[in-house]
Design a protein around this motif. Structure first.
Motif, PDB file in Angstrom:
ATOM      1  N   ASN A 161      10.017   3.805   3.672  1.00 59.45           N
ATOM      2  CA  ASN A 161       9.224   3.336   2.531  1.00 59.45           C
ATOM      3  C   ASN A 161       8.084   2.425   2.987  1.00 59.45           C
ATOM      4  OD1 ASN A 161      10.866   4.715   0.808  1.00 59.45           O
ATOM      5  ND2 ASN A 161      11.526   2.953  -0.382  1.00 59.45           N
ATOM      6  N   TYR A 162       8.362   1.588   3.971  1.00 57.37           N
ATOM      7  CA  TYR A 162       7.329   0.685   4.474  1.00 57.37           C
ATOM      8  C   TYR A 162       6.175   1.474   5.090  1.00 57.37           C
ATOM      9  CZ  TYR A 162       5.456  -3.708   6.281  1.00 57.37           C
ATOM     10  OH  TYR A 162       4.657  -4.803   6.517  1.00 57.37           O
ATOM     11  N   CYS A 163       6.505   2.545   5.805  1.00 54.28           N
ATOM     12  CA  CYS A 163       5.462   3.392   6.395  1.00 54.28           C
ATOM     13  C   CYS A 163       4.609   4.044   5.311  1.00 54.28           C
ATOM     14  CB  CYS A 163       6.097   4.464   7.283  1.00 54.28           C
ATOM     15  SG  CYS A 163       6.692   3.848   8.873  1.00 54.28           S
ATOM     16  N   ILE A 164       5.239   4.411   4.198  1.00 48.23           N
ATOM     17  CA  ILE A 164       4.468   4.977   3.086  1.00 48.23           C
ATOM     18  C   ILE A 164       3.522   3.919   2.526  1.00 48.23           C
ATOM     19  CG2 ILE A 164       4.609   5.963   0.769  1.00 48.23           C
ATOM     20  CD1 ILE A 164       5.502   7.827   3.049  1.00 48.23           C
ATOM     21  N   GLY A 165       3.996   2.688   2.408  1.00 45.34           N
ATOM     22  CA  GLY A 165       3.135   1.605   1.938  1.00 45.34           C
ATOM     23  C   GLY A 165       1.982   1.339   2.885  1.00 45.34           C
ATOM     24  N   LEU A 166       2.206   1.556   4.183  1.00 45.59           N
ATOM     25  CA  LEU A 166       1.156   1.326   5.180  1.00 45.59           C
ATOM     26  C   LEU A 166      -0.016   2.292   5.031  1.00 45.59           C
ATOM     27  CD1 LEU A 166       3.317   0.662   8.382  1.00 45.59           C
ATOM     28  CD2 LEU A 166       1.833  -0.981   7.229  1.00 45.59           C
ATOM     29  N   THR A 167       0.182   3.415   4.363  1.00 41.20           N
ATOM     30  CA  THR A 167      -0.922   4.363   4.165  1.00 41.20           C
ATOM     31  C   THR A 167      -2.037   3.742   3.332  1.00 41.20           C
ATOM     32  OG1 THR A 167       0.124   5.343   2.193  1.00 41.20           O
ATOM     33  CG2 THR A 167       0.631   6.353   4.322  1.00 41.20           C
ATOM     34  N   ALA A 168      -1.733   2.646   2.626  1.00 41.00           N
ATOM     35  CA  ALA A 168      -2.754   1.962   1.829  1.00 41.00           C
ATOM     36  C   ALA A 168      -3.856   1.370   2.705  1.00 41.00           C
ATOM     37  CB  ALA A 168      -2.117   0.858   0.977  1.00 41.00           C
ATOM     38  N   PHE A 169      -3.580   1.153   3.988  1.00 44.00           N
ATOM     39  CA  PHE A 169      -4.619   0.687   4.901  1.00 44.00           C
ATOM     40  C   PHE A 169      -5.767   1.694   4.992  1.00 44.00           C
ATOM     41  CE2 PHE A 169      -1.328  -2.073   7.056  1.00 44.00           C
ATOM     42  CZ  PHE A 169      -1.974  -3.271   6.787  1.00 44.00           C
ATOM     43  N   TRP A 170      -5.427   2.968   4.832  1.00 44.75           N
ATOM     44  CA  TRP A 170      -6.434   4.017   4.948  1.00 44.75           C
ATOM     45  C   TRP A 170      -6.837   4.601   3.588  1.00 44.75           C
ATOM     46  CZ3 TRP A 170      -2.402   3.237   8.271  1.00 44.75           C
ATOM     47  CH2 TRP A 170      -2.718   3.015   9.611  1.00 44.75           C
ATOM     48  N   LEU A 171      -5.912   4.570   2.621  1.00 40.26           N
ATOM     49  CA  LEU A 171      -6.179   5.181   1.318  1.00 40.26           C
ATOM     50  C   LEU A 171      -6.501   4.162   0.225  1.00 40.26           C
ATOM     51  CD1 LEU A 171      -3.267   7.794   1.294  1.00 40.26           C
ATOM     52  CD2 LEU A 171      -5.630   8.144   2.019  1.00 40.26           C
ATOM     53  N   THR A 172      -6.252   2.885   0.469  1.00 44.08           N
ATOM     54  CA  THR A 172      -6.416   1.791  -0.495  1.00 44.08           C
ATOM     55  C   THR A 172      -5.399   1.911  -1.629  1.00 44.08           C
ATOM     56  OG1 THR A 172      -8.770   1.653   0.010  1.00 44.08           O
ATOM     57  CG2 THR A 172      -8.000   0.520  -1.972  1.00 44.08           C
ATOM     58  N   ASN A 173      -5.465   2.988  -2.396  1.00 44.88           N
ATOM     59  CA  ASN A 173      -4.500   3.213  -3.464  1.00 44.88           C
ATOM     60  C   ASN A 173      -3.555   4.332  -3.027  1.00 44.88           C
ATOM     61  OD1 ASN A 173      -3.061   3.754  -5.806  1.00 44.88           O
ATOM     62  ND2 ASN A 173      -4.828   3.420  -7.146  1.00 44.88           N
ATOM     63  N   ALA A 174      -2.313   3.966  -2.745  1.00 45.71           N
ATOM     64  CA  ALA A 174      -1.349   4.925  -2.207  1.00 45.71           C
ATOM     65  C   ALA A 174      -0.401   5.463  -3.270  1.00 45.71           C
ATOM     66  CB  ALA A 174      -0.551   4.270  -1.088  1.00 45.71           C
ATOM     67  N   ASP A 175      -0.748   5.299  -4.551  1.00 47.48           N
ATOM     68  CA  ASP A 175       0.155   5.739  -5.620  1.00 47.48           C
ATOM     69  C   ASP A 175       0.433   7.234  -5.554  1.00 47.48           C
ATOM     70  OD1 ASP A 175       0.528   3.228  -6.648  1.00 47.48           O
ATOM     71  OD2 ASP A 175      -1.085   3.387  -8.123  1.00 47.48           O
ATOM     72  N   GLY A 176      -0.600   8.029  -5.259  1.00 51.27           N
ATOM     73  CA  GLY A 176      -0.410   9.473  -5.181  1.00 51.27           C
ATOM     74  C   GLY A 176       0.518   9.860  -4.050  1.00 51.27           C
ATOM     75  N   VAL A 177       0.335   9.224  -2.894  1.00 49.22           N
ATOM     76  CA  VAL A 177       1.204   9.490  -1.747  1.00 49.22           C
ATOM     77  C   VAL A 177       2.630   9.068  -2.054  1.00 49.22           C
ATOM     78  CG1 VAL A 177       1.648   8.890   0.666  1.00 49.22           C
ATOM     79  CG2 VAL A 177      -0.692   9.255  -0.118  1.00 49.22           C
ATOM     80  N   ARG A 178       2.786   7.928  -2.719  1.00 52.09           N
ATOM     81  CA  ARG A 178       4.119   7.439  -3.064  1.00 52.09           C
ATOM     82  C   ARG A 178       4.837   8.399  -3.994  1.00 52.09           C
ATOM     83  NH1 ARG A 178       3.987   3.470  -6.271  1.00 52.09           N
ATOM     84  NH2 ARG A 178       6.142   2.859  -5.937  1.00 52.09           N
TER      85      ARG A 178
END
Length: 269
Positions: A161-178
């Protein structure tokens, strides 16, 4: 060694007290879990009405699987991905960059405190409901190995889950990925259906993904046997493999944190 345990105690206890103030939010799970299990009971009772076994499961074993899976979910539940992506998106993550404690360790301490409250607010009541009301045997066949496997599942769930949250560094809004990840996780972790129900080719893919180590492996350890993609392992073997997977996932998390910190600007939105 005293400093890390002191941080765990301080942050965990603060998180425990914070969520205890809103414990009615957790109490809703006492209804959601059994209702979901009741739906599974009616579905699988209809499926097994014309047969005694299905993919090696009897009706009793299938109900035990879903009961165990539900209880393990209460122990390993995590929302580090949501917390982290909010901190990154708002720029508040910069406060953790300046602190002497890394955010990943801080977030893990928070989860320990949150799940400590969840143990007696969610897990214990639902476990007793399954055991006494539905008469489902949820007692592990190998208690010590089951506890170890659940702890490893706890860590694997947090790290993924933390790695999924880290995608916000590149996507800013990671809601779709989550959202996409949560669907993939529930399917690949055996939450919706046992992984042995999938075609063998898909099982082989799932065997090498981290998701099975989150909930499927702890559930099978509770049952006392493990099988997936034609691989049959003893309980010590699969728990050992689970430990190696957690270590590998920790390394991947550390790498992504390092890459993400280089990209973080701390501007916020």
């Amino acid at each position: 060694m005293k400093r890390p345990f002191g941080i765990i105690k301080a942050v965990g206890w603060a998180t425990y007290k914070e969520w205890a103030a809103f414990r009615s939010h957790m109490a809703v799970s006492i209804l959601i879990g059994p209702i979901y299990f009741l739906v599974q009971y009616f579905i699988w009772s209809a499926v097994f009405s014309s047969r005694e076994t299905l993919n090696g499961f009897t009706l009793t074993q299938m109900l035990a699987y879903y009961g165990i899976m539900s209880c393990i979910n209460y122990l390993t539940f995590d929302f580090a991905d949501w917390n982290l992506q909010m901190l990154i998106r708002t720029g508040k993550y910069v406060t953790f960059v300046l602190r002497p404690v890394s955010h990943v360790f801080f977030a893990l301490c928070q989860k320990i405190g949150h799940r400590s409250l969840g143990f007696w607010m969610e897990f214990l009541p639902v476990f007793l409901i399954y055991l006494w009301v539905f008469r489902i045997d949820l007692l592990p066949s190998r208690p010590i190995w089951a506890v170890i496997s659940v702890i490893l599942g706890f860590l694997m769930t947090f790290l993924v889950n933390y790695c999924i949250g880290l995608t916000a560094f590149w996507l800013t809004n990671a809601d779709g990925v989550r959202s996409m990840f949560h669907l993939l996780r529930n399917i690949s972790a055996g939450v919706l259906v046992p992984l042995t129900f999938f075609p063998e080719l898909i099982q082989r893919v799932l065997f090498f993904l981290p998701f099975q180590f989150m909930q499927y492996v702890p559930a099978r350890v509770f049952i006392g046997e493990y099988e997936l993609a034609g691989f049959t392992m003893s309980i010590p073997q699969i728990v050992g493999l689970q430990a190696l997977a957690v270590l590998l996932m920790w390394g991947i998390t550390a790498l992504l944190i390092r890459l993400g910190n280089r990209k973080f600007t701390g501007v916020g939105v």
